[in-house]
Enzyme design. Sequence first.
Site, PDB file in Angstrom:
ATOM      1  CD  GLU A 312       0.084   0.775   9.260  1.00 56.47           C
ATOM      2  OE1 GLU A 312       0.298   1.659  10.110  1.00 56.47           O
ATOM      3  OE2 GLU A 312       0.207  -0.420   9.643  1.00 56.47           O
ATOM      4  N   GLY A 313       1.641   5.045   5.570  1.00 53.15           N
ATOM      5  CA  GLY A 313       1.945   6.417   5.890  1.00 53.15           C
ATOM      6  C   GLY A 313       2.531   6.705   7.052  1.00 53.15           C
TER       7      GLY A 313
END
Length: 352
Positions: A312-313
Site C-alpha cells: 500500500e505504501g
Amino acid sequence: MPFNIPVIDDITQPALAARLQHLLDNKTKPVGSLGQIERLAQRIGLILGSEAPELKAPQLVVFAGDHGLAARGVSAYPSDVTWQMVENFLAGGAAVSVLARQNGIGLTVVDCGVCHDFAPRPGLVINKLAPGTADALEGPAMSAAQCNVAVASGAALVKDLPGNALLLGEMGIGNTSAASLLMSRLAGLDIVDCTGAGTGLDAPSVQRKIGILRQVLARHPDAKAPLDALAAFGGFEVATMVGAVLQAAAERRVIVVDGFIASSAVLVASALQPAVLQRCVFAHQSGERGHALMLAHLKAEPLLDLGLRLGEGSGAALAWPLLMSACAILREMASFESAGVSRQDSAQTAVR
C-alpha cells in the site's frame, strides 16, 4: 507510439557531496554519530541539489491493478479484495490512509487496471487499461502496446503532481507473483529465492505458487529485456509505477520506495536507466521472502526493518518522518562554531 524513456543523468556531484559531508561533520555531535540519518541527509541533498534541502508537498500514489494469474490460486485472497481495498483507501480507512493523513502526505489512488468500475471522486485517478491483466501462464500478461501505454500514463501522472517527493504504493491481489517473476528474470535469481507467502499463503501453497511461477518463466523464455519482461509478467500497476519512477527521477524528485512490489518497479526502471537508483530512498526491508535479495541486487540500504509485508505504501509513509528529520538536521542543527561548543580533537574522535 513508443514511450520515450527519459534520460536520467548521473547526480554524483563530488563537490556538493563534499560540502554536505563537511556540514554534517561540523554539526554539534561526534562525527558520524547520527549514522544512517547522515547518509540519508546527504542523499536527499544530492537529489535536490541543495545544502539545505527541504521536502515539499510529498505525494503518495497507490497504483492498483488486478492480475489474471491470481485465478490460479497464487494468493490467499480473492481478486475482489483489490477493488474493495481501493474503496477503503478512498474512504480513509486503510493503513496507508491513516499514515498519510498523520504525516501530511497527499494520497492519490490510481486505477491502472482493476476489475471493477469506480465512481469518479477526489483522490482517484482512472487510467484503466483493461479489467486486469491476462493470465501470464497462457500468454503475455499485457501486450507491448498496453505496457507502453501504462508506462506513459505513469509518467504523465507524475508531471501533474505537486511537490518534490514521490512515495510509491500499490494494491493488487497476485502482484507479489509479478514482482517475483520480474526479480527472477531481471536479477538472474532462482524463482525459489524470489517467492514468498504474499498475502499469507501456508507452506504447501507457497510451494504450489513456486511451481506455477516456474511454469510462467518457462512460458516466456525470450522476455529478457526490461520492458519485454514487464509485458510478459505484469501487472498494469507495476508498469504504471515504472513510468512514474522514470518521470520522478527525471524531475529529480526524491523517490521513497515501499516494499517488494514497489522495489520490482524500481528494478525495471533502473534496468532501463541505472541512475534512477540515485534518486531512491528505500523505506524498509519487508518480511516478504526475496525482498532482502532484491535490495542487495539494487545495492540499497533500507531505513527500517520492521517485518512489514502489507504494501500500500505503508512502509514508505512510516519512513517519511526520518526523511524530514534528515533534512532538518542539515538545515537547523548548529555547527560547533555557531554554537560556541568545543570540538573533540581528531585523536579523541578516532577513539570514540
